[in-house]
Structure formats: C-alpha cells, structure tokens
Design a protein around this motif. Structure first.
Motif, PDB file in Angstrom:
ATOM      1  N   GLU A 135       0.827  -1.211   0.000  1.00 34.42           N
ATOM      2  CA  GLU A 135       0.000   0.000   0.000  1.00 34.42           C
ATOM      3  C   GLU A 135       0.857   1.254   0.000  1.00 34.42           C
ATOM      4  OE1 GLU A 135      -3.902   1.685  -0.135  1.00 34.42           O
ATOM      5  OE2 GLU A 135      -3.010  -0.283  -0.548  1.00 34.42           O
ATOM      6  N   LYS A 139      -0.926   3.760  -2.469  1.00 36.74           N
ATOM      7  CA  LYS A 139      -1.576   4.921  -1.864  1.00 36.74           C
ATOM      8  C   LYS A 139      -0.751   5.358  -0.656  1.00 36.74           C
ATOM      9  CE  LYS A 139      -5.487   5.165  -4.304  1.00 36.74           C
ATOM     10  NZ  LYS A 139      -5.941   6.364  -5.040  1.00 36.74           N
ATOM     11  N   SER A 145      -7.778   3.175   1.142  1.00 35.38           N
ATOM     12  CA  SER A 145      -7.958   2.202   0.065  1.00 35.38           C
ATOM     13  C   SER A 145      -7.784   0.771   0.550  1.00 35.38           C
ATOM     14  CB  SER A 145      -6.976   2.497  -1.076  1.00 35.38           C
ATOM     15  OG  SER A 145      -7.080   1.521  -2.094  1.00 35.38           O
ATOM     16  N   SER A 247       1.201  10.547  -9.280  1.00 33.19           N
ATOM     17  CA  SER A 247       0.041   9.986  -9.971  1.00 33.19           C
ATOM     18  C   SER A 247      -0.458  10.933 -11.052  1.00 33.19           C
ATOM     19  CB  SER A 247      -1.093   9.710  -8.970  1.00 33.19           C
ATOM     20  OG  SER A 247      -1.791  10.902  -8.656  1.00 33.19           O
ATOM     21  N   GLU A 679      -5.509   2.349 -10.724  1.00 34.53           N
ATOM     22  CA  GLU A 679      -6.762   2.194  -9.981  1.00 34.53           C
ATOM     23  C   GLU A 679      -7.935   2.567 -10.889  1.00 34.53           C
ATOM     24  OE1 GLU A 679      -7.094   1.506  -6.265  1.00 34.53           O
ATOM     25  OE2 GLU A 679      -5.210   0.605  -6.926  1.00 34.53           O
TER      26      GLU A 679
END
Length: 729
Positions: A135, A139, A145, A247, A679
């Motif tokens: 993770e 994120k 999430s 991102s 995602e």
C-alpha cells in the motif's frame, strides 16, 4: 596404594563421561527484539528436551563436547549453530522472520492475550507487513484504500468537496467503528474528521480488524467493529525506507522511515509530505479531488533499562490543508458567481507514553497514556469556524497467563473536551465527555481443542451514567482442517453531535444535543466456520464462512429541518444489520488468490417505509489475483462488484458497478522496487450516471456519494530500502 589411585581415577573418568549439563538460551525476533516462547531445539533429527523459565529456555541433559543445534519457531527462519558444552553463559539466539509467514500463525495484539490468530476466540483479521509495504507504493498518503479491500468493510466518502471518508463495517454507519492507534482511541467526535485520510501505511507494522462488538475490551464506540493501527518498532538491524510517488491526478508523495535499536535504547521516525492539486475530473466546474498539502511526522524513542522492561515515548504531528469547490475560484479567476469553496486546515498533535514490564512466567504489566490536541479551521465563502478537541487516555492492564488459562484485567480513563475558538456564530456550545472503566477477561481451555473466553467491562460516563458490557466467545477445533467460532456481546455509544456521519453537515447548522437524549446500546453476535488445508510445498487454502447480526437500540438519528438546521434525537425503534461474509484464500506456489462475498441487510426499523440503510450495498464481491516471480517481478489484478444501493435523497436505486485495479512491480536487487499501478481501470464514476450537485453554481447542494468520483488513476512509485537485513550467521 597404586590400586587405590587407579580406582579413584577410574571413578573420576566414569563421572566425567556421565556428566550432563543444562544450556540456557533466550530466543528473540531479530527485527523487533520480541522474546519468542515455545521454540523447538533439535540436534540432527532428534528434538531435545527443554523447559521454560520466565523468558529463557533450558536445554537439559547435554553431554560435554560440541553440539550442532538447530533453533526453530513457526514463521521464522531456522538458526543453526555449534555450541561447546559446558557453556556457562546464557545464549541469546535471534531468529529472522520468514518473508511470507503464514497468516494463521500471526500473533495479534488486539486480543490482549498474545494468542496466535488461528486459535483466538475473538476473530481478528490482519493486514500485515506485506500489505503495508504494498500500500505504501500504491496509496502512500493514507490507509483508506487498503481498508476498503477487506470483505465486509466499506469506505464511505462523506464529502465531494473535502474528500473526507469514514470506515463502515457490516453495513453499519462509520460512527460505530472505533479507530485506535496501538489500542489508544484518538479519532472520535470532532477529532474523527479526516482520521483515516491522515495515516500513512509506511508508518504501520500492521492493521488489525475486529468485525462486530469489541466494546468489552475497548469501551464505548466499538459497536460495529474495531480498527487497531499497530505502529512499527525498531529492530536490532538498521532499517530505512524512502518512497517517492506521483500519480496522474497530480498527487506527489515523499515518505521516509528510519529505525534502529541496541540493548539500551532505540528509535524510529517517520516523515511524509503530500501535495495534490485540485482536479475537476468530470468537467462540471467543481473539484472532484481537493487541493491538498500535508506533512506528517512521527518520532518515537525507546528505552530498555532491562531485558524485561520497555519504555516508549512518542509524538505525532499532522498538518494539513484541503481546499475544494469552484475550480475558477481555486485557480484564482473567481467572479461574482463563481465563489463557492470549502477549506479545511487541521493540526493534530499527539503524545504517547507506554511502559511494558515483563513480570516473569509470561506475566505482563502495561501502562499506556496518550494526549492529543486536534484543531480544525473550516473556511467557506459564507462562514468561518475554528474549533479544538483535546483527547486523553490512560490505561493500566495486567496479563496473567497460565498453562490452561489466562487473565487480562485493567482500568482506564478516557475523555475529550471540545472548545469553540473565535469564529463566526454557531449553534453549538462547548462540551466534554469523561469515562472511567474497568475490565476483565478470562480465556481458558474447556477441553483440549475448545477455548472459552468471557469478558466483562463496567464504565461510568459522567453524563450518561453506567454501562455494563459482558462478552462471551467460544473457539473449537474439530480437527486440523475444521474449526468454528461463536461470539456474543453488548456495546454502547454516547451521543456526540460532531461524530462522523455518512454525509457531512455544515457545522454552523448543527444544533446542540437535546437534554433528554440517551446513549445508544447494542447487542451483536458473530458465528463462523473455518476450513484450512496445506498442500505440498507452499500451497494452501483457507475458507471462512461467517454470519453476523448487530442490533442498535435508541439509535441517534440526524434530521435536517426546513430551515437547514440539523438536530439529533433518539429514534423510536432500532437499527439492525445482518448477513453473512464468505472469503477464500488460496496459495499455489507463486500465486496468491483471494475471493470474498458479503451479503448485508441493514434496516432502520424506526421508519414505517424505506427502512433500508441508504448507501449500503446488499451484495458485494471482491477478488485479488497475485503472481510473483521471486525477487524479480510481481503482477496483481484486483476487482470488486458493488450491487445496487438506495440513494439518500430519494431512495431510488443506484446502478451496480465494477471496480478494477492492476499492479506491476519490478525489484532491482534487494533494495530498489519500482511499482506501476492503475486504480479504477474501467474508469467508473458516479458522475457518469448523474450530476454530483443540484442548484445554482453559487450555492450548490452536493449529492451523497455511492461510487468513485476521481476516475481512472495511474501512479508510479519508487521504493528504496536504505539497508538490508543481514541473514543469520
């Protein structure tokens, strides 16, 4: 005379030949320093007899000379060494955890009994080190999430403007989930805002989840379940990790973690920075992702005055600014119409102090204390508010293990004080909550394969009175493959106008609690059957079939009045959530497979019609498939199906939808990992089905959220391990 001398020499030689010695050793986790009890010691194919003396192991009946010994413990790499007997000094043996220790032998702290997860009457699900590492590259900013990936758990975004979210378990509202850090509650009431959105996974050893009532051990609030965030601790090996992430939603993260200990002192420190630009994904003129700037620091200092004592002192600082609303205003091109915005500025300062004392024979005395100050500024185009919540928590507990039973008992005090700082007028007043309590839990073997756990908590709240919370749980193993758990317990939650809701309300519209409002009380049970089987090599299967029911009496319900104000009152009947949860975990050599299905019926029985709890899917299915080429590549595909939900506004049903994600990970040696992750592969968004707001641009009314609104997101992250753990020598 010569015959006499010869006789005594012969006797002496025989005595030496028959002499036997005892070797004392202490086995410890090489990465944490934790003492491991119940290890196996072998010489060749023969297991040596041993006995426990406090935290040491005595290996008996060893003859003089060299012995090649192997020390082993489930979930750890075996350690082989040669010992010369006689050995006058006690040995310290350090075992290195296996990279993929089986989940069923994981030791959890939420049970307070140091039981292995597979034998605990209280069901605890663990997201461990591997999940935290993963993770951290997907994120890095928060744990929202990864919690949403667990069957029976739903992450509910309560605001389209700020991104605020809460954790819902088994169909119940987020306010019935208690969020704690190392067993200490820090996120409730006003301070619960943005709780899970401000906790980076790199700062955690693991996350432990209890579904259903856990109030006997953790007090009021753990009606629907408990999320216990377990902090990392330093090891004897130097540890250091740096993560860089970016991102397509223009989120950038820099996180770092450093830790080290020796015999006397140790430290660990986490520091993280996040920047996110505001993004209007659906091009309706309003941000779907707020502008975000956040800094988190978490240093801890450890002192080990003896091998039986650990003292930890820590501080956590979280500083965050979120700004969302009309994109023209955010970009600095506002006019007379484009004025709507909301800015949340939060500062969270937390200090914690922990003392752990091993008393011998496995007994453990523990003292925990934390204080926290949470300040939140809320600025909109029409109103300014500033408030502070001060939290405190202290607990003294004692764990007494015996061969066939154990006791956990303790006392604690917990409270908070909400204070309104100079602001524009609001309807609320300052208020506080204070509770003192005592608890005891007995865990014992009824039969060889049957364990009974009985607990009782008594709390006194200065405003809402006394609460007595019993809990009973049973675990039975039929054979090596089949086992069952049964649990039943009571809970309560005191009213708080600022506790998290499924929908955020403007604070200037919230009325004070009425004088006659009462605490919510709950009754719940969980029942499950487990099947596990290990195959040759590293293959295994685990199946869990669970049933649950929770009934909440005197539920506190928010009602929006015609003038826009919000009032909280007790409803005339109850809220119930019931259903079942099924999941399967399958390991096949280099493959890890998971599939879970949750069926939930959540109803508000105080309503004559439309009793269903809104924004709650009756059917939810999730799967994960992971393939790994050891120390080289890893590929993962996960997905979830969320069935229709009833809208908050008009009770019509939402469409069902699929959510997919893809992960590709490449390792360069032992220290560098590159991760590409996507995602929401299918780019499903609520805005594709309906507008997210109604009303004029200058005064929009946002709808409740039942699906993602941020769309497809791709991130690329680089994880650098500054040091590598050396193998045992």
């Amino acid at each position: 005379m010569k015959k006499m001398i010869f006789f005594w020499l012969l006797v002496s030689c025989i005595g030496v030949a028959k002499a036997q010695y005892t070797l004392k050793a202490t086995l410890k986790n090489k990465t944490t320093g934790e003492v491991l009890t119940g290890a196996t010691i072998a010489e060749g194919k023969k297991t040596l007899p041993s006995s426990k003396d406090n935290s040491s192991i005595s290996i008996n009946k060893l003859k003089p000379g060299n012995h090649k010994l192997s020390f082993s413990y489930i979930g750890y790499q075996a350690f082989d060494t040669t010992i010369t007997i006689p050995q006058t000094e006690a040995l310290a043996i350090y075992l290195l955890p296996e990279e993929k220790a089986l989940e069923e032998v994981t030791v959890v702290s939420s049970t307070r009994t140091n039981q292995r997860i597979e034998n605990s009457p209280l069901k605890v699900e663990v997201l461990g080190k591997e999940e935290m590492d993963e993770e951290n590259t997907i994120k890095p900013a928060n744990i929202a999430s990864i919690l949403g990936d667990v069957s029976g758990v739903q992450i509910q975004q309560s605001s389209a403007v700020s991104g605020n979210s809460n954790v819902r378990i088994q169909g119940l509202d987020g306010r019935y989930t208690q969020l704690v850090r190392d067993g200490m509650p820090l996120f409730d009431g006003f301070s619960g805002g943005f709780g899970i959105m401000q906790i980076p996974p790199l700062d955690l050893k693991q996350i432990e989840l209890i579904k259903g009532s856990a109030s006997t051990l953790y007090g009021g609030g753990a009606i629907g379940g408990l999320v216990n965030l377990i902090s990392k601790r330093p090891s004897y090996e130097q540890d250091g990790i740096v993560t860089l992430n970016h991102s397509t939603l223009t989120e950038s993260n820099f996180n770092t973690y450093l830790a080290k200990r020796n015999k006397i002192v140790g430290y660990n420190v986490f520091a993280g920075i996040t920047h996110q630009d505001a993004v209007d994904v659906n091009k309706d003129g309003f941000s779907d992702v707020p502008k975000l700037d956040a800094v988190v620091v978490h240093p801890r200092f450890f002192y080990y005055p003896s091998s039986n004592t650990t003292i930890a002192l820590g501080y956590t600082g979280t500083f965050e600014t979120r700004r969302g609303g009309d994109m023209q205003l955010i970009k600095g091109t506002a006019d007379a119409v484009h004025q709507y915005f909301e800015e949340n500025k939060t500062n969270r300062h937390t200090g914690d102090f922990v003392v752990e004392q091993n008393l011998g024979g496995g007994k453990k005395l523990e003292f925990k204390n934390s204080i926290s100050s949470f300040t939140r500024n809320i600025l909109t185009n029409t109103h300014f508010f500033k408030g502070n919540q001060f939290n405190y928590f202290s607990e003294l507990s004692l764990f007494i293990p015996k061969e066939k039973y154990s006791w956990v008992m303790g006392v604690n005090a917990v409270g908070d004080k909400f204070t309104i700082k100079p602001s524009d007028p609001v309807l609320l007043n300052n208020f506080d909550n204070n509770t003192i309590g005592a608890f005891a839990q007995f865990t014992g073997k009824l039969f060889k394969e049957t364990t009974l756990e009985a607990g009782l908590r008594a709390d006194h709240h200065t405003q809402y009175g006394d609460f007595v919370l019993p809990r009973l749980a049973l675990f039975h193993r039929f054979n090596e493959h089949w086992a069952t758990r049964l649990g039943i317990g009571l809970g309560y939650k005191t009213p708080n106008a600022l506790t998290v809701q499924n929908k955020d309300y403007n604070i200037e519209n919230i009325l004070p609690l009425p004088a006659n409002i009462a605490a919510e009380k709950s009754f719940g049970y969980n029942a499950e059957v487990n099947y596990k089987k290990k195959f040759d090599g590293h293959s295994s299967i685990f199946i869990n079939q669970a049933f649950f029911l929770t009934q909440i009496n005197n539920p506190v319900v928010a009602t929006e009045l015609a003038n826009g104000n919000v009032v909280f009152n007790n409803a005339g009947s109850n809220v119930t959530s019931k259903g079942f949860d099924t999941y399967v975990k399958l390991s096949l050599e280099d493959w890890e497979l998971y599939a879970g299905y949750t069926f939930t019926i959540a109803e508000r029985n105080y309503l004559p019609v439309n009793k269903f709890v809104t924004i709650t899917p009756k059917n939810r299915f999730a799967f994960v498939a992971m393939y790994e080429i050891e120390n080289n590549w890893r590929f993962g595909l996960e997905g979830s199906y969320t069935g229709p939900q009833h809208r908050e506004e008009d009770y019509t049903k939402t469409p069902a939808y699929m959510f997919m994600a893809l992960l590709i990970e490449k390792k360069f040696g032992q220290r560098i990992t590159l991760v590409a992750n996507c995602e929401n592969l299918l780019d499903y968004r609520q805005s594709k089905e309906e507008a997210l707001y109604t009303g004029p641009v200058s005064n929009p009314v946002f709808k409740s959220l039942w699906a993602p609104i941020d769309g497809r997101v791709v991130n690329l992250s680089l994880r650098i391990k500054l040091f590598s753990i050396k193998p045992n020598k």
